[in-house]
Write a protein that holds these residues in place. Structure first.
Motif, mmCIF file in Angstrom:
data_model
loop_
_atom_site.group_PDB
_atom_site.id
_atom_site.type_symbol
_atom_site.label_atom_id
_atom_site.label_comp_id
_atom_site.label_asym_id
_atom_site.label_seq_id
_atom_site.Cartn_x
_atom_site.Cartn_y
_atom_site.Cartn_z
ATOM 1 N N TRP A 187 4.405 -2.290 -10.858
ATOM 2 C CA TRP A 187 5.609 -1.689 -10.283
ATOM 3 C C TRP A 187 5.746 -2.025 -8.815
ATOM 4 O O TRP A 187 6.846 -2.286 -8.325
ATOM 5 C CB TRP A 187 5.608 -0.172 -10.474
ATOM 6 N N VAL A 188 4.649 -1.980 -8.101
ATOM 7 C CA VAL A 188 4.697 -2.350 -6.686
ATOM 8 C C VAL A 188 5.208 -3.776 -6.562
ATOM 9 O O VAL A 188 6.066 -4.084 -5.742
ATOM 10 C CB VAL A 188 3.301 -2.230 -6.036
ATOM 11 N N GLY A 242 3.757 1.579 -1.252
ATOM 12 C CA GLY A 242 4.247 1.747 -2.611
ATOM 13 C C GLY A 242 3.194 2.383 -3.505
ATOM 14 O O GLY A 242 3.493 3.286 -4.289
ATOM 15 N N ALA A 243 1.966 1.931 -3.369
ATOM 16 C CA ALA A 243 0.892 2.462 -4.215
ATOM 17 C C ALA A 243 0.675 3.950 -3.948
ATOM 18 O O ALA A 243 0.531 4.743 -4.876
ATOM 19 C CB ALA A 243 -0.391 1.684 -3.976
ATOM 20 N N THR A 244 0.701 4.354 -2.667
ATOM 21 C CA THR A 244 0.465 5.777 -2.400
ATOM 22 C C THR A 244 1.602 6.627 -2.961
ATOM 23 O O THR A 244 1.420 7.802 -3.216
ATOM 24 C CB THR A 244 0.357 6.085 -0.884
ATOM 25 N N LEU A 245 2.758 6.013 -3.145
ATOM 26 C CA LEU A 245 3.878 6.786 -3.694
ATOM 27 C C LEU A 245 3.859 6.794 -5.217
ATOM 28 O O LEU A 245 4.811 7.240 -5.852
ATOM 29 C CB LEU A 245 5.194 6.235 -3.169
ATOM 30 N N GLY A 246 2.788 6.261 -5.804
ATOM 31 C CA GLY A 246 2.616 6.402 -7.242
ATOM 32 C C GLY A 246 2.962 5.177 -8.063
ATOM 33 O O GLY A 246 2.901 5.214 -9.284
ATOM 34 N N ALA A 247 3.318 4.078 -7.409
ATOM 35 C CA ALA A 247 3.677 2.886 -8.171
ATOM 36 C C ALA A 247 2.424 2.088 -8.507
ATOM 37 O O ALA A 247 1.624 1.779 -7.624
ATOM 38 C CB ALA A 247 4.655 2.036 -7.365
ATOM 39 N N SER A 248 2.261 1.761 -9.769
ATOM 40 C CA SER A 248 1.117 0.954 -10.183
ATOM 41 C C SER A 248 1.328 -0.484 -9.718
ATOM 42 O O SER A 248 2.416 -0.861 -9.286
ATOM 43 C CB SER A 248 0.978 0.998 -11.689
ATOM 44 N N LYS A 249 0.274 -1.296 -9.823
ATOM 45 C CA LYS A 249 0.366 -2.665 -9.306
ATOM 46 C C LYS A 249 1.618 -3.403 -9.786
ATOM 47 O O LYS A 249 2.338 -3.962 -8.973
ATOM 48 C CB LYS A 249 -0.892 -3.449 -9.703
ATOM 49 N N PHE A 297 8.186 7.671 -9.614
ATOM 50 C CA PHE A 297 6.874 7.510 -10.213
ATOM 51 C C PHE A 297 6.158 8.842 -10.391
ATOM 52 O O PHE A 297 5.065 8.888 -10.930
ATOM 53 C CB PHE A 297 6.017 6.571 -9.364
ATOM 54 N N HIS A 347 -2.398 4.674 -6.644
ATOM 55 C CA HIS A 347 -1.214 5.222 -7.316
ATOM 56 C C HIS A 347 -1.573 6.305 -8.319
ATOM 57 O O HIS A 347 -0.705 7.024 -8.787
ATOM 58 C CB HIS A 347 -0.416 4.105 -7.995
ATOM 59 N N TYR A 356 11.992 6.828 -3.651
ATOM 60 C CA TYR A 356 11.046 5.899 -4.280
ATOM 61 C C TYR A 356 9.931 6.625 -5.026
ATOM 62 O O TYR A 356 9.633 6.333 -6.172
ATOM 63 C CB TYR A 356 10.452 4.979 -3.214
ATOM 64 N N PHE A 400 10.243 0.821 3.409
ATOM 65 C CA PHE A 400 10.564 -0.409 2.693
ATOM 66 C C PHE A 400 11.823 -1.003 3.308
ATOM 67 O O PHE A 400 12.893 -0.396 3.236
ATOM 68 C CB PHE A 400 10.788 -0.131 1.218
ATOM 69 N N GLN A 436 0.830 -1.198 0.000
ATOM 70 C CA GLN A 436 0.000 0.000 0.000
ATOM 71 C C GLN A 436 0.868 1.252 0.000
ATOM 72 O O GLN A 436 0.595 2.216 -0.721
ATOM 73 C CB GLN A 436 -0.895 0.022 1.231
ATOM 74 N N HIS A 490 13.734 -3.362 2.426
ATOM 75 C CA HIS A 490 14.801 -3.845 1.551
ATOM 76 C C HIS A 490 15.535 -2.717 0.846
ATOM 77 O O HIS A 490 16.488 -2.957 0.128
ATOM 78 C CB HIS A 490 14.230 -4.810 0.523
ATOM 79 N N THR A 500 8.963 -3.763 -7.324
ATOM 80 C CA THR A 500 9.877 -3.022 -6.454
ATOM 81 C C THR A 500 9.665 -3.321 -4.969
ATOM 82 O O THR A 500 10.542 -3.036 -4.159
ATOM 83 C CB THR A 500 9.704 -1.496 -6.652
ATOM 84 N N VAL A 501 8.526 -3.839 -4.625
ATOM 85 C CA VAL A 501 8.275 -4.136 -3.214
ATOM 86 C C VAL A 501 8.107 -5.636 -2.987
ATOM 87 O O VAL A 501 8.866 -6.260 -2.254
ATOM 88 C CB VAL A 501 7.034 -3.379 -2.689
#
Ligand SMILES: Nc1ncnc2c1ncn2[C@@H]1O[C@H](COP(=O)(O)OP(=O)(O)OP(=O)(O)O)[C@@H](O)[C@H]1O
Ligand SMILES: Nc1ncnc2c1ncn2[C@@H]1O[C@H](COP(=O)(O)OP(=O)(O)OP(=O)(O)O)[C@@H](O)[C@H]1O
Ligand SMILES: [Mg+2]
Ligand SMILES: [Mg+2]
Lengths: 355, 224, 232, 232, 355
Positions: free
Chosen positions: D137-138, D128-135, E103, E74, E99, E88, D126, E90, D141-142
């Protein structure tokens, strides 16, 4: 029972070298973020094994690296309120609360379950699991869990940071009572001067892994240099009679103070914390003013602190601090030895044994 | 050997009816059974699909003196994919290489499984081995060999006659001459752990007329 | 179904269930111990232990079966003493099938459990310790409940493997009806018999049905546990 | 070592390595996809997929090999089209051995990965998603970095299984030196012959050595990743 | 750009029913632990899909359950500082910080990396992974990560709760500047009145899942009933010249105030928060006293609040609050309309646009 800590430990970026004694009552660990407070607490709990060190609680040796004595955490009989709650996700709130009781030595009574649950306002949560609790709810359950484990030593790492003022105001008096009735040392990490002034008896100041100062809370908080922003003095007064309008007279060397207090035995000696910013000075006793608390005192040391003037005042043989502007200081013509009147709005009342 | 299952089950059932004794049969590869017997398996009678494994057991001193015989025989056949493949003359003009084209010849493991060993010997005898050696697909047992042919993965395969009969999708294209390989025998032996008369009775019943009939019906040659 | 399968086949099915059940049950504590050791402890020979655990996976089952035979057989290096001292006999008994299945399934079980143990946050275990729970108690009250989905996953993998195990079993304890003739052995036997495919197929369906039932059960248990942990 | 093994055996070793390597590599993306689907998605037929994935574990390898044969053989229901349309032939090729090994190893791989995915805290995804990464990408990267130890564990289990796989391989693509004659097949052959144990043992040691090397490598990778995650 | 939120959602134990508008600048979500603040923020972020609701940001519809529009998180272009950091594990601290930038839409500049790192004091941590960071270090990195992602909307869930006063005092002015330069709405959850008074323009009060009050910060914090413990008023004043001793004159309707301010343009209008407890009343202008700031005002409404008297004062057309004891109130003979002098120790200076 006194907790005595002395340890040295190196992390890649920082070296901890700490020694202090925490007597009965609350010892506050004070210091900026990253100064090593949690690390010290972890070492006391046995979760971190320092490179060198000796930790004793009363006559029990918890750790002595020289003698290769390392008591495992579960034998230290501590109640640890973690900075990050650490509730058991698979147990209900009730089971979390009662977890420690299971392992407590039989016959050792801890806090009352219902009372703690009430105080923390977590009764509606008892049947839930912690997964979806709010931040403050988690920290309250964590606090309850430690309190209920009937420990010989309480470690509290910013236990109230996630709580609203109203809840804090309910919990603090209770912690004060705990401190005075259950006679276990409490190591208390907090960033709030008000909390520390209310609860603590000893303050240990950490900076970058080192103890910079340690001493009774009265001295520490009155020390203008070490506690710049929230300087203040702690003064001991004697409780007098309570008058019909609910105000209690408190007798000090500088004259009476009036405060709304309840349940305080007449004749008891209590501690007041008086922040330096809340003390005004006047050359004559002010009249026709809403301030009730005016103390006669004498100017002591005057120091200039980044734009402000800190005036140390002698009230009998106790110290009071006043923080005023240089313009006011000039206007009043302050000089050491001069008699002045301190107009005080007391902020924190620190009950309990005088420090 | 598992390929004997149908017939042996029937023999055992008959024996049971007549004598009231139950026969417990463990079907597994000859190598597994032989090793187990050597390691102390409480077996009374051992029937092997491979002479060498029976030799092993005998060498371990586990065979009752004189109580070993070659029970059954079998023939080796060339099977072809399909219901009505053309028959092949396995003799002088036999050219397996040409027959296979770029297809594979399915056999059991030529170094370790008896059917494969016999097949390899036969092909060597017929002067075909070196020509087809690179085209041999070896399966771990005869049934798997047959499946390869039945599926059409391999146009031809070499299996026992007894296995070939049951598969619809293959035709027996030819039979290898008996002199092209060592005789295919299934030795049976009474083991020294055998306790009672019933064991001996069954051992003898294996070569009795009743049993012979049943084995013969499954396509085995009766050797005793 | 009882009609549809012959009594022999029926026996094989029941035997397989029994063997798999016991194989899983008995290897569970060892699996947990080894998984825990591999996940958390440092000791000399750790990698050797890790290797040994994985051996049954990498060796052809025949080899594993053979090694079991010469170790735990009646005359085997260990087997003879087990027999003499404790009266435990594996050879050609269903108990031997249990041993074979357990050994073959062990690497799968251990891996699943190990992954689960590695995923447990040691901070929670520390919290348990500060509340007075000794290591075994922490393990029982904190670690175990948290790894339960992994344990279930490991058990179900092991069960499936045990249900399907055949090569080592037949090599070790042979193929004795009612004792060691398990479902896969029966299937294998049918596959060896001319025209046995249809019969084999029937048993294959039985095997699939059992596997599906076990899987569904395990999914259900895992889900229940996971939901509890996620905090409902 | 080259002296110690005959050229044929040496070939079998190399072939086994090649087959296992490709089996793992090719099944990795499918394994991740299926593991993710089983761990995170709800869809009709999920339990059927789960069952199918586990089938190779529960069926005797012979049956799996046989099913592969009638499906992916040159005349098989799928195999013939693969051949016609793409020119992909599995039968008697080392590619077929890869397929067999991949199928047999698949359940192990999927389980390990699934456990790892289930252990990832959705709260981080989540974030990651709030930081703009689409599914996707999440995931990349996560999720992926966090499950890496599980992926490695799954891959190593699959590799070990592929190295040891034999029943399905020989049934599906038989045993052709240089094409499909893998290490376990060679070991099996030796075991069939009286007195072959010594020769088999030689190959077993080779198999063990390879397995140990692979294990050590995987442990090392896992440890590296785990240490990074735990925050050094 | 205005954020407009309206949603209804039921959990087993609590039902949320909330509607409010958050204009440019900081909107504070205020309420006790468990009142639903984080839930609201999660819904805005798209991490919780409410049963019913509509959320718009400017003319972008983020959520409209009636129309089945649900923008995934996102695509909402938010920067969310989680209550529980959620770094994160990692990635290194630097990678964590960068990060979001990865994006962010190209060309959209967020905060300056070096500047944020400096401000938060996390430069020594950049190469580390978050695993062993201290509590405050984690929350600082989380704050930096959100600030650097160049969002259209900032969600901050108690971002400063784990920080010491000194660090807070460094970060707050920076946030003020951020609020005034980067013109994005900020939804700010906090328990601290001081923080809210400094930063917020609008306050939304939550209680048990419902909005009990909402309005400009000046009104809300001056409302004695809703903000009992930390009542205070917000007053707008005009910056005058700075004198030689460093004190700046601030002109109010009740006379000049003197404060040490720096970098404030003459003529600017700024907001001061004056806690009710820090206001003393006097009938005559006190002389010979250290207090510099004395305002002429007129008594307004007088209300009695659990043991204290809250006096609303009119200073021109602005309001001031004084909290005094009943005894003082009697002693002074306070009555509505009466002229009095308020002696003030200003605690919080809230710079920026007047509310
Ligand atoms: N998924 C859920 N299931 C059930 N109850 C929930 C769920 N999520 C939140 N709650 C409850 O809803 C209430 C509001 O939670 P929320 O996290 O929004 O509180 P908060 O205002 O942020 O409190 P805090 O200041 O303690 O962080 C709490 O009582 C919480 O226990
Ligand atoms: N295992 C570790 N390895 C490296 N550095 C560490 C480790 N544990 C702690 N530190 C560092 O030691 C310092 C002290 O950490 P500690 O958690 O004791 O701080 P703290 O005083 O509790 O701070 P806060 O108020 O932010 O919680 C921090 O800079 C932290 O990053
Ligand atoms: Mg800390
Ligand atoms: Mg919250």
């Amino acid at each position: 029972m006194t907790l005595s800590v002395s340890l040295r430990h190196s992390f890649p970026g920082i070296t901890l070298d700490v020694a202090f004694d925490a007597p009965q009552g609350v010892t506050a660990l004070f210091g900026r973020s990253g100064s090593g407070k949690t690390t010290v607490v972890n070492a006391v709990a046995g979760l971190l094994r320092p490179d060198h060190g000796r930790i004793t609680l009363g006559d029990r040796v918890l750790l002595d690296t020289a003698q290769r004595v390392v008591l495992p955490p579960h034998k230290r009989r501590i109640g640890y309120v973690f900075q990050d709650a650490r509730l058991f996700p698979h147990l209900t709130v009730r089971q979390n609360l009662l977890y420690g009781r299971w392992f407590a030595p039989k016959g050792k009574a801890g806090a009352e379950f219902d009372q703690v649950v009430d105080l923390l306002g977590i009764a509606p949560l008892l049947a839930r699991r912690p997964g979806h609790l709010s931040g403050g709810e988690k920290s309250r359950v964590a606090l309850g869990r430690a309190l209920l484990s009937a420990p010989d030593l309480l470690l509290m790492d910013e236990p109230l940071a996630a709580l609203d003022e109203a809840r804090k105001a309910e919990i603090l008096p209770w912690l004060e009572r705990l401190r005075d009735t259950v006679r276990v040392p409490i190591l208390y990490v907090s960033h709030s001067h008000a909390e520390v002034a209310r609860l603590a008896i000893t303050v240990v100041m950490l900076e970058a892994g080192r103890v910079t100062r340690t001493g009774p809370v009265a001295e520490m908080l009155a020390d203008p240099v070490s506690a710049r922003r929230e300087a203040g003095a702690v003064m001991t007064v004697q409780v007098g009679p309570t008058e019909s309008d609910g105000l209690t007279r408190l007798d000090s060397a500088g004259g009476p103070l009036w405060l709304a207090l309840s349940g305080m035995a007449e004749g008891a000696r209590i501690r007041l914390r008086i922040p330096a910013r809340d003390v005004m000075l006047a050359r004559q006793r002010p009249e026709g003013i809403s301030a009730l608390n005016i103390l006669e005192c004498r100017v002591g040391e005057i120091s200039v602190l980044s734009g402000d003037v800190m005036v140390r005042l002698a009230v009998g043989d106790e110290a009071l601090l006043a923080q005023i502007t240089p313009r006011s200081a000039r206007g009043l013509g302050l000089e050491p030895g001069m008699p002045v009147f301190a107009v005080v709005r007391t902020i924190a009342v620190a009950t309990g044994a005088p420090g | 050997a598992a390929s004997m299952k149908n017939a042996l089950d029937e023999v055992a059932a008959k024996f049971g009816e007549e004598t009231g004794n139950t026969v417990v049969i463990s079907y597994a590869g000859s190598n597994a059974l032989a090793r187990q017997i050597i390691e102390g398996a409480p077996a009374d009678i051992f029937i092997s699909a491979a002479v060498n494994w029976m030799d092993e057991v005998e060498r371990a001193g586990l065979v009752v003196d004189g109580a070993r015989e070659d029970l059954l025989g079998n023939t080796l056949v060339l099977v072809a994919h399909g219901k009505d493949a053309a028959p092949v003359e396995i003799g002088a003009g036999f050219d397996l290489r040409a027959l296979l084209g770029d297809g594979k010849l399915a056999m059991a493991l030529v170094d370790s499984v008896p059917a494969g060993q016999y097949g390899k010997a036969a092909l060597e005898h017929l002067g075909q081995w070196s020509a087809v050696e690179g085209s041999v697909a070896q399966a771990d047992n005869v049934r798997a060999t047959l499946a390869l042919v039945a599926q059409g993965e391999a146009p031809y395969g070499i299996v026992y006659a007894t296995d070939a009969v049951a598969e619809d999708n293959v035709t027996v294209a030819g039979t290898f001459p008996a002199d092209s390989h060592k005789p295919i025998v299934y030795p049976a032996a009474l083991l020294s752990g055998a306790a009672d008369a019933a064991d001996r009775a069954f051992y003898e019943a294996l070569s009795g007329d009743e049993a012979d009939k049943i084995f013969a019906a499954e396509g085995f040659a009766i050797l005793n | 179904m009882a009609d549809w399968l012959s009594p022999d086949e029926w026996n094989a099915v029941l035997l397989s269930l029994r063997v798999s059940f016991w194989a899983v049950l008995i290897s569970l504590p060892f699996g947990l111990l080894v998984a825990h050791a591999l996940a958390r402890w440092e000791f000399p020979g750790k990698q050797v232990l890790n290797g040994i655990v994985h051996l049954p996976l990498i060796l052809p089952p025949v080899v594993t079966g053979y090694l079991l035979l010469i170790t735990f057989g009646r005359k085997g290096s260990v087997g003879q003493y087990l027999d003499q001292w404790f009266g435990i006999v594996f050879a050609f008994r269903w108990t031997g099938a249990v041993l074979a299945a357990a050994v073959m399934a062990f690497p799968l079980m251990v891996r699943a459990m190990r992954l689960a143990i590695e995923a447990v946050d040691p901070k929670l275990e520390q919290a348990g310790a500060t509340l007075g729970a000794s290591k075994p108690w922490v393990w029982l009250t904190v670690t175990l409940p948290m790894i339960l989905p992994g344990v279930v996953a490991g058990a179900i993998l092991a069960f499936a493997k045990a249900m399907g195990e055949f090569g080592a079993t037949i090599t070790f304890v042979s193929n004795i009806p009612g004792q060691t003739r398990t479902l896969p052995t029966a299937i294998y036997s049918f596959m060896q018999v001319p025209g046995g495919e249809a019969q084999a197929a029937r048993l294959v369906w039985v095997a699939i049905a059992i596997a599906m039932a076990a899987l569904l059960l395990s999914e259900w248990v895992s889900r229940l546990v996971a939901r509890r942990i996620s905090g409902k």
